[in-house]
Design a protein around this motif. Structure first.
Motif, PDB file in Angstrom:
ATOM      1  N   VAL A   1     -13.642   6.320   7.296  1.00 55.99           N
ATOM      2  CA  VAL A   1     -13.664   4.937   7.778  1.00 55.99           C
ATOM      3  C   VAL A   1     -12.661   4.081   7.011  1.00 55.99           C
ATOM      4  CG1 VAL A   1     -15.079   2.847   7.887  1.00 55.99           C
ATOM      5  CG2 VAL A   1     -16.008   5.016   8.654  1.00 55.99           C
ATOM      6  N   LEU A   2     -12.599   4.237   5.686  1.00 56.47           N
ATOM      7  CA  LEU A   2     -11.716   3.410   4.875  1.00 56.47           C
ATOM      8  C   LEU A   2     -10.239   3.731   5.092  1.00 56.47           C
ATOM      9  CD1 LEU A   2     -13.711   3.168   1.534  1.00 56.47           C
ATOM     10  CD2 LEU A   2     -13.428   1.417   3.293  1.00 56.47           C
ATOM     11  N   ARG A   3      -9.927   4.932   5.589  1.00 58.76           N
ATOM     12  CA  ARG A   3      -8.523   5.291   5.874  1.00 58.76           C
ATOM     13  C   ARG A   3      -8.059   4.758   7.227  1.00 58.76           C
ATOM     14  NH1 ARG A   3      -9.727  10.464   3.398  1.00 58.76           N
ATOM     15  NH2 ARG A   3     -10.375  11.165   5.445  1.00 58.76           N
ATOM     16  N   ARG A   4      -8.994   4.345   8.079  1.00 57.32           N
ATOM     17  CA  ARG A   4      -8.635   3.837   9.406  1.00 57.32           C
ATOM     18  C   ARG A   4      -7.755   2.600   9.259  1.00 57.32           C
ATOM     19  NH1 ARG A   4     -13.736   3.068  12.549  1.00 57.32           N
ATOM     20  NH2 ARG A   4     -13.881   5.290  12.168  1.00 57.32           N
ATOM     21  N   LYS A   5      -6.758   2.474  10.121  1.00 56.57           N
ATOM     22  CA  LYS A   5      -5.798   1.367  10.032  1.00 56.57           C
ATOM     23  C   LYS A   5      -6.274   0.166  10.849  1.00 56.57           C
ATOM     24  CE  LYS A   5      -2.143   3.738   8.257  1.00 56.57           C
ATOM     25  NZ  LYS A   5      -1.003   3.398   7.500  1.00 56.57           N
ATOM     26  N   VAL A   6      -6.051  -1.027  10.299  1.00 56.03           N
ATOM     27  CA  VAL A   6      -6.360  -2.281  10.980  1.00 56.03           C
ATOM     28  C   VAL A   6      -5.195  -3.249  10.763  1.00 56.03           C
ATOM     29  CG1 VAL A   6      -8.869  -2.099  10.791  1.00 56.03           C
ATOM     30  CG2 VAL A   6      -7.587  -3.181   8.974  1.00 56.03           C
ATOM     31  N   ARG A   7      -5.138  -4.272  11.597  1.00 59.42           N
ATOM     32  CA  ARG A   7      -4.128  -5.327  11.425  1.00 59.42           C
ATOM     33  C   ARG A   7      -4.881  -6.619  11.133  1.00 59.42           C
ATOM     34  NH1 ARG A   7       1.007  -5.294  13.992  1.00 59.42           N
ATOM     35  NH2 ARG A   7       0.065  -3.708  15.323  1.00 59.42           N
ATOM     36  N   PRO A   8      -4.891  -7.069   9.867  1.00 61.62           N
ATOM     37  CA  PRO A   8      -5.585  -8.315   9.529  1.00 61.62           C
ATOM     38  C   PRO A   8      -4.921  -9.517  10.208  1.00 61.62           C
ATOM     39  CG  PRO A   8      -5.067  -7.057   7.552  1.00 61.62           C
ATOM     40  CD  PRO A   8      -4.355  -6.409   8.691  1.00 61.62           C
ATOM     41  N   LYS A   9      -5.683 -10.593  10.350  1.00 60.31           N
ATOM     42  CA  LYS A   9      -5.134 -11.813  10.957  1.00 60.31           C
ATOM     43  C   LYS A   9      -3.933 -12.299  10.153  1.00 60.31           C
ATOM     44  CE  LYS A   9      -9.443 -13.483  12.878  1.00 60.31           C
ATOM     45  NZ  LYS A   9     -10.471 -14.513  12.832  1.00 60.31           N
ATOM     46  N   GLY A  10      -2.861 -12.578  10.852  1.00 56.44           N
ATOM     47  CA  GLY A  10      -1.668 -13.105  10.199  1.00 56.44           C
ATOM     48  C   GLY A  10      -0.777 -12.040   9.573  1.00 56.44           C
ATOM     49  N   ALA A  11      -1.174 -10.791   9.593  1.00 54.73           N
ATOM     50  CA  ALA A  11      -0.354  -9.726   9.004  1.00 54.73           C
ATOM     51  C   ALA A  11       0.591  -9.157  10.058  1.00 54.73           C
ATOM     52  CB  ALA A  11      -1.239  -8.618   8.452  1.00 54.73           C
ATOM     53  N   GLU A  12       1.750  -8.712   9.612  1.00 60.57           N
ATOM     54  CA  GLU A  12       2.739  -8.159  10.529  1.00 60.57           C
ATOM     55  C   GLU A  12       2.480  -6.693  10.840  1.00 60.57           C
ATOM     56  OE1 GLU A  12       6.615  -8.855   8.982  1.00 60.57           O
ATOM     57  OE2 GLU A  12       6.309 -11.014   8.803  1.00 60.57           O
ATOM     58  N   LYS A  13       2.009  -5.951   9.848  1.00 57.23           N
ATOM     59  CA  LYS A  13       1.826  -4.519  10.069  1.00 57.23           C
ATOM     60  C   LYS A  13       0.403  -4.079   9.724  1.00 57.23           C
ATOM     61  CE  LYS A  13       4.005  -3.689   5.618  1.00 57.23           C
ATOM     62  NZ  LYS A  13       5.016  -2.961   4.898  1.00 57.23           N
ATOM     63  N   GLN A  14       0.071  -2.890  10.176  1.00 60.99           N
ATOM     64  CA  GLN A  14      -1.264  -2.348   9.931  1.00 60.99           C
ATOM     65  C   GLN A  14      -1.380  -1.821   8.512  1.00 60.99           C
ATOM     66  OE1 GLN A  14      -1.877   0.671  12.901  1.00 60.99           O
ATOM     67  NE2 GLN A  14      -2.700  -0.810  14.359  1.00 60.99           N
ATOM     68  N   MET A  15      -2.635  -1.756   8.047  1.00 58.99           N
ATOM     69  CA  MET A  15      -2.915  -1.205   6.721  1.00 58.99           C
ATOM     70  C   MET A  15      -4.295  -0.565   6.763  1.00 58.99           C
ATOM     71  SD  MET A  15      -3.787  -4.678   4.571  1.00 58.99           S
ATOM     72  CE  MET A  15      -2.281  -5.500   5.025  1.00 58.99           C
ATOM     73  N   PRO A  16      -4.563   0.351   5.823  1.00 58.11           N
ATOM     74  CA  PRO A  16      -5.897   0.958   5.778  1.00 58.11           C
ATOM     75  C   PRO A  16      -6.964  -0.103   5.494  1.00 58.11           C
ATOM     76  CG  PRO A  16      -4.365   2.154   4.369  1.00 58.11           C
ATOM     77  CD  PRO A  16      -3.662   0.919   4.835  1.00 58.11           C
ATOM     78  N   ILE A  17      -8.166   0.138   5.992  1.00 52.07           N
ATOM     79  CA  ILE A  17      -9.269  -0.804   5.785  1.00 52.07           C
ATOM     80  C   ILE A  17      -9.514  -1.023   4.297  1.00 52.07           C
ATOM     81  CG2 ILE A  17     -11.771  -1.097   6.039  1.00 52.07           C
ATOM     82  CD1 ILE A  17     -11.551   0.142   8.791  1.00 52.07           C
ATOM     83  N   SER A  18      -9.391   0.040   3.506  1.00 50.00           N
ATOM     84  CA  SER A  18      -9.625  -0.104   2.059  1.00 50.00           C
ATOM     85  C   SER A  18      -8.660  -1.117   1.452  1.00 50.00           C
ATOM     86  CB  SER A  18      -9.486   1.248   1.366  1.00 50.00           C
ATOM     87  OG  SER A  18      -8.204   1.800   1.611  1.00 50.00           O
ATOM     88  N   GLU A  19      -7.400  -1.078   1.850  1.00 48.84           N
ATOM     89  CA  GLU A  19      -6.425  -2.035   1.326  1.00 48.84           C
ATOM     90  C   GLU A  19      -6.739  -3.452   1.797  1.00 48.84           C
ATOM     91  OE1 GLU A  19      -1.631  -2.955   1.439  1.00 48.84           O
ATOM     92  OE2 GLU A  19      -2.357  -0.988   2.081  1.00 48.84           O
ATOM     93  N   ALA A  20      -7.125  -3.593   3.063  1.00 53.83           N
ATOM     94  CA  ALA A  20      -7.464  -4.914   3.593  1.00 53.83           C
ATOM     95  C   ALA A  20      -8.666  -5.506   2.849  1.00 53.83           C
ATOM     96  CB  ALA A  20      -7.754  -4.821   5.090  1.00 53.83           C
ATOM     97  N   LEU A  21      -9.652  -4.659   2.541  1.00 58.34           N
ATOM     98  CA  LEU A  21     -10.825  -5.140   1.801  1.00 58.34           C
ATOM     99  C   LEU A  21     -10.454  -5.591   0.395  1.00 58.34           C
ATOM    100  CD1 LEU A  21     -13.489  -2.520   2.899  1.00 58.34           C
ATOM    101  CD2 LEU A  21     -13.430  -4.944   3.499  1.00 58.34           C
ATOM    102  N   ILE A  22      -9.612  -4.821  -0.281  1.00 56.43           N
ATOM    103  CA  ILE A  22      -9.196  -5.181  -1.638  1.00 56.43           C
ATOM    104  C   ILE A  22      -8.401  -6.488  -1.615  1.00 56.43           C
ATOM    105  CG2 ILE A  22      -7.731  -4.471  -3.587  1.00 56.43           C
ATOM    106  CD1 ILE A  22     -10.377  -2.977  -3.460  1.00 56.43           C
ATOM    107  N   ARG A  23      -7.526  -6.651  -0.628  1.00 53.54           N
ATOM    108  CA  ARG A  23      -6.750  -7.894  -0.524  1.00 53.54           C
ATOM    109  C   ARG A  23      -7.670  -9.100  -0.280  1.00 53.54           C
ATOM    110  NH1 ARG A  23      -0.887  -7.417   1.561  1.00 53.54           N
ATOM    111  NH2 ARG A  23      -0.319  -5.342   0.828  1.00 53.54           N
TER     112      ARG A  23
END
Length: 127
Positions: free
Chosen positions: A45-67
């Motif tokens: 689940v944490l490796r799945r890619k998402v695009r956070p609001k306002g972000a240009e590119k996708q990132m893993p969920i784990s990175e989005a959570l840490i940010r």
């Protein structure tokens, strides 16, 4: 004559109507899939890619959570600061234990216990 034209039935000779049909599997659904353990499921689940609001590119969920946690901590959220500090401590401890599988397993089990997960000792280590 009629006895010899009929198919014999007996040991290792089942009746024609109950034999496996050609081209049809005896196990059509196949073997059931192995149930995933919680650690591999969480990693998946944490490796799945998402695009956070306002972000240009996708990132893993784990990175989005840490940010997001960093943003909350920088805005003054005390709980976010404490959680970020705990994560950094655990990550540092995990890096130190990276080469010792028993130590790594023990740290994972300890972290799960701190989160309130009931951990059952499998008898294969220090758990």
């Amino acid at each position: 004559m009629s006895d010899q034209t009929k198919t014999q039935v007996g040991y290792m000779r089942p009746p024609e109507h109950s034999r496996f049909k050609k081209g049809k599997s005896g196990n059509p659904k196949g073997r059931p899939k192995k149930q995933e353990d919680i650690l591999s499921l969480t990693q998946k689940v944490l490796r799945r890619k998402v695009r956070p609001k306002g972000a240009e590119k996708q990132m893993p969920i784990s990175e989005a959570l840490i940010r997001k946690l960093r943003e909350l901590a920088l805005s003054g959220d005390r709980r976010a600061m404490d959680l970020q500090r705990r994560i950094l401590e655990e990550a540092g401890a995990a890096r130190a234990a990276e080469f010792d599988p028993k130590e790594k397993k023990q740290r994972i089990l300890d972290a799960l216990r701190k989160m309130g997960v009931n951990v059952i000792d499998d008898g294969g280590g220090n758990a």
